[in-house]
Design an enzyme around this catalytic site. Structure first.
Site, PDB file in Angstrom:
ATOM      1  CG  ASP A  95       2.899 -35.748  15.351  1.00 23.97           C
ATOM      2  OD1 ASP A  95       1.733 -35.477  15.534  1.00 23.97           O
ATOM      3  OD2 ASP A  95       3.935 -35.441  14.214  1.00 23.97           O
ATOM      4  CG  ASP A 195      -1.872 -33.901  12.399  1.00 23.63           C
ATOM      5  OD1 ASP A 195      -0.542 -33.258  12.149  1.00 23.63           O
ATOM      6  OD2 ASP A 195      -2.692 -34.333  12.022  1.00 23.63           O
ATOM      7  CD  GLU A 247      -0.027 -29.053  12.085  1.00 21.38           C
ATOM      8  OE1 GLU A 247       0.456 -28.920  11.120  1.00 21.38           O
ATOM      9  OE2 GLU A 247      -0.742 -29.955  12.228  1.00 21.38           O
ATOM     10  CG  HIS A 321       6.348 -33.516   8.689  1.00 20.80           C
ATOM     11  ND1 HIS A 321       6.147 -32.756  10.003  1.00 20.80           N
ATOM     12  CD2 HIS A 321       5.211 -33.857   8.541  1.00 20.80           C
ATOM     13  CE1 HIS A 321       4.745 -32.490  10.099  1.00 20.80           C
ATOM     14  NE2 HIS A 321       4.389 -33.324   9.473  1.00 20.80           N
ATOM     15  CG  ASP A 322       3.121 -30.910   7.023  1.00 21.62           C
ATOM     16  OD1 ASP A 322       3.360 -31.978   6.406  1.00 21.62           O
ATOM     17  OD2 ASP A 322       2.687 -30.526   8.059  1.00 21.62           O
TER      18      ASP A 322
HETATM   19  O1  TEU Z   1      -0.581 -30.826   8.822  1.00 26.48           O
HETATM   20  C1  TEU Z   1      -1.583 -30.017   8.934  1.00 26.48           C
HETATM   21  C2  TEU Z   1      -1.929 -29.124   7.796  1.00 26.48           C
HETATM   22  O2  TEU Z   1      -2.788 -28.351   7.688  1.00 26.48           O
HETATM   23  C3  TEU Z   1      -0.775 -28.652   6.805  1.00 26.48           C
HETATM   24  O3  TEU Z   1       0.625 -28.400   7.413  1.00 26.48           O
HETATM   25  C4  TEU Z   1      -0.854 -29.368   5.577  1.00 26.48           C
HETATM   26  O4  TEU Z   1       0.472 -29.825   5.317  1.00 26.48           O
HETATM   27  C5  TEU Z   1      -1.034 -28.256   4.707  1.00 26.48           C
HETATM   28  O5  TEU Z   1      -2.066 -27.556   4.990  1.00 26.48           O
HETATM   29  C6  TEU Z   1      -1.287 -28.660   3.240  1.00 26.48           C
HETATM   30  O6  TEU Z   1      -1.056 -27.400   2.332  1.00 26.48           O
HETATM   31  C7  TEU Z   1      -0.455 -32.020   9.651  1.00 26.48           C
HETATM   32  C8  TEU Z   1       0.559 -32.834   9.528  1.00 26.48           C
HETATM   33  O7  TEU Z   1       1.740 -32.139   9.838  1.00 26.48           O
HETATM   34  C9  TEU Z   1       0.429 -33.215   8.059  1.00 26.48           C
HETATM   35  O8  TEU Z   1       1.831 -33.913   7.837  1.00 26.48           O
HETATM   36  C10 TEU Z   1      -0.467 -34.094   7.898  1.00 26.48           C
HETATM   37  O9  TEU Z   1      -0.666 -34.672   6.515  1.00 26.48           O
HETATM   38  C11 TEU Z   1      -1.923 -33.433   8.253  1.00 26.48           C
HETATM   39  O10 TEU Z   1      -1.840 -32.877   9.591  1.00 26.48           O
HETATM   40  C12 TEU Z   1      -2.925 -34.438   8.382  1.00 26.48           C
HETATM   41  O11 TEU Z   1      -2.684 -35.124   9.442  1.00 26.48           O
END
Ligand code: TEU
Ligand code: CA
Length: 549
Positions: A95, A195, A247, A321-322
């Site tokens: 990642d 990411d 992503e 994970h989000d």
């Molecule tokens: O996530 C990006 C992202 O925009 C989201 O899924 C975020 O969690 C959401 O907008 C918040 O409401 C990626 C990663 O998957 C995440 O874990 C990181 O925190 C983020 O990028 C920053 O690197």
């Protein structure tokens, strides 16, 4: 490595398996569980960031891309994991977080100490009088600019204030990034997840956003395709075996045709999140509403058809994970836990694209329903709990929203067995284990033929057995039905039919096509369901039929 018939498993190492009992999962823990992953049948694992990091955002704040955070292990542990995975035919995807670095990164430290070369690695701007350069909002709440008293300027951070956005306009930044990617390719990794990679191209002019939070200026930004083509050409482009997934935050379909287009030389595939916003009220994550089923179907159907007509390729997923756990979110984790988890899994796995399983999804892990703010760890949850209260919500009201929307919903320890701490650690886990681990765990589900785990194994087997699942075109059906989501997948030789009921009530549908010769190859109701002109579906039923033409 072709990716159409692959299934990818996402590992959040912090919560996967802890081997030294410090309460935090580690790389050795992944190695120990490779046989389990082999048994599940997946082809590849995507491991979220384990590089050196102050862990303000659990590793998405990287301070050194070339070394492993001691909390997760050593380079030797990684090499061993890689070797053991390879033995079992399992690929590894890393990642890569290149939109921003931690403010602990050497580059940033040099920047604020006055080194001009590194100042130009980030986005530093003068304030607008007393105000920050623009009114853009950080994805984790608050203004997206932080004042650096060292430089007397603000730097941009689309996420936490310890995650400073990189300046991709600077060719030196891009060169550094290619070096990092090549370093890990030389270690033998099989792919990358990039990411928030569609946020890397910022606009030429920084201006206030009077109608939104600023995202329209930097999402799928002006040079994004140029940057991705250049990254591809300078790193993984020549290596046919590397799988890449971007992503894509708040993206558009037209951009995804390019990001993942067969002859575009950007990425193998894309994640988009539109289907996971159907329970946001007025597009606000922090406002609750029941999910809009029609909108969900419209999004799936339009993306399936759009992407296939334009040679694009999607990553298919419900969980990461989000995101909160899908069985708690769109299923019913109280009354129809097993059935709804199986139904949701089937619907995703049979669509056109590459399915991703997030750790614990394959055993139907639920949201934890933590009701005290002290049980939460995620910076976003903690920030928004305060923001909601400052907006005037009572503590209980704010808690209710966080409980449903927190990213920690998916970050609780993997439930391996019914021993202490679900078998995740002998120490104190960094975040609480869910109360239901005695009922929901891997060990129990291996024994139970009818378990969600064994059902997911079948989903993976079917993809390997029937070419139509990876190669077929999608034809949406029953587009306006109130309860049913239904579609066909077709190639010249085969046809697949998926019928699902998204609700806890019985429902029915009259089929207006020839139902001869379809064979039931999977269902979640333990009956060898025959296809009938009028199909009756019990709560959360799903059925998959196949025919050879
Ligand atoms: O996530 C990006 C992202 O925009 C989201 O899924 C975020 O969690 C959401 O907008 C918040 O409401 C990626 C990663 O998957 C995440 O874990 C990181 O925190 C983020 O990028 C920053 O690197
Ligand atoms: Ca550990």
């Amino acid at each position: 490595m072709k990716f159409e018939n692959k299934v990818i498993y996402q590992i959040y190492p912090k919560s996967f398996y802890d081997t030294n009992n410090d309460g935090i999962g580690d790389l050795k823990g992944i190695t120990e569980k490779l046989d389990y992953l082999k048994y599940l049948g997946i082809d590849c694992i995507w491991i979220t960031p384990f590089f050196i990091s102050p862990q303000k955002d659990n590793g998405y704040d990287v301070a050194d891309y070339y070394n492993i955070d001691p909390v997760y292990g050593t380079m030797e542990d990684f090499e061993n994991l890689s070797k053991e995975a390879q033995k079992r035919g399992i690929g590894i995807m890393l990642d890569m977080v290149f939109n921003h670095t931690s403010t602990e990164h050497q580059w940033f430290k040099k920047a604020i100490s006055g080194d001009k070369k590194y100042e130009n690695f980030y986005i530093f701007k003068n304030g607008d009088g007393e105000n920050p350069p623009t009114n853009w909002v950080s994805k984790f709440g608050g203004n997206a600019w932080e004042y650096s008293k060292e430089l007397g300027m603000y730097y941009l951070h689309l996420f936490d204030k310890t995650q400073a956005d990189l300046n991709w306009e600077n060719p030196e930044v891009r060169e550094e990034i290619y070096k990092i990617v090549k370093f890990w390719m030389e270690k033998g990794v099989n792919g990358f997840r990039f990411d928030v990679v569609n946020l890397i191209s910022k606009p030429a002019v920084y201006e206030n956003d009077y109608i939104g939070d600023g995202r329209r200026f930097y999402t799928d930004g002006p040079k994004i395709h140029e940057f991705l083509k250049e990254l591809n050409k300078n790193t993984f482009g020549k290596d046919e075996d590397i799988i890449t997934v971007g992503e894509m935050s708040s993206t558009s379909m037209e951009n995804c045709f390019k990001y993942s287009g067969k002859d575009e030389n950007e990425l193998s595939m894309v994640f988009n999140f539109h289907h996971l916003k159907v329970d946001y009220k007025n597009k606000d994550k922090w406002a609750l509403q029941p999910f809009d089923f029609q909108e969900l179907k419209d999004i799936f159907n339009s993306w399936q058809v759009g992407m296939q007509e334009n040679n694009g390729w999607s990553a298919l997923f419900w969980c990461n994970h989000d995101q909160p756990r899908i069985v708690s979110r769109l299923g019913d984790d109280k009354n129809y836990w097993k059935k709804s988890a199986k139904m949701l899994g089937t619907v995703i796995h049979m669509l056109r694209g590459t399915p991703y399983i997030y750790q614990g999804e394959e055993i139907g892990m639920t949201n934890p329903y933590f009701d005290k703010i002290t049980q939460y760890r995620d910076v976003e949850s903690l920030n928004y709990f305060e923001i909601l209260k400052n907006k005037g919500l009572l503590s209980e009201e704010a808690m209710k929203i966080v409980m449903e929307r927190s990213r920690d919903n998916s970050r609780t320890p993997m439930q391996w067995n019914s021993n202490k701490n679900a078998g995740f650690t002998q120490g104190t886990p960094w975040i609480d284990v869910i109360y239901n681990y005695k009922d929901i765990n891997v060990e129990e589900q291996i024994k139970d033929e009818d378990s969600i785990l064994n059902y997911y194994r079948k989903l993976i087997e079917l993809r390997k057995k029937y070419e139509v699942i990876s190669l077929g075109k999608t034809i949406p059906l029953a587009e306006k039905h109130k309860n049913i989501y239904m579609y066909k997948r077709v190639t010249e030789k085969e046809e697949l039919l998926v019928i699902s009921n998204f609700y806890g009530v019985e429902t029915s549908i009259e089929l207006d096509f020839d139902i001869e010769e379809y064979e039931n190859i999977l269902n979640n109701n333990n009956e060898n369901t025959k296809l009938e002109k009028i199909m009756v579906l019990k709560p959360y039923d799903v059925m998959v039929f196949h025919k050879t033409k």
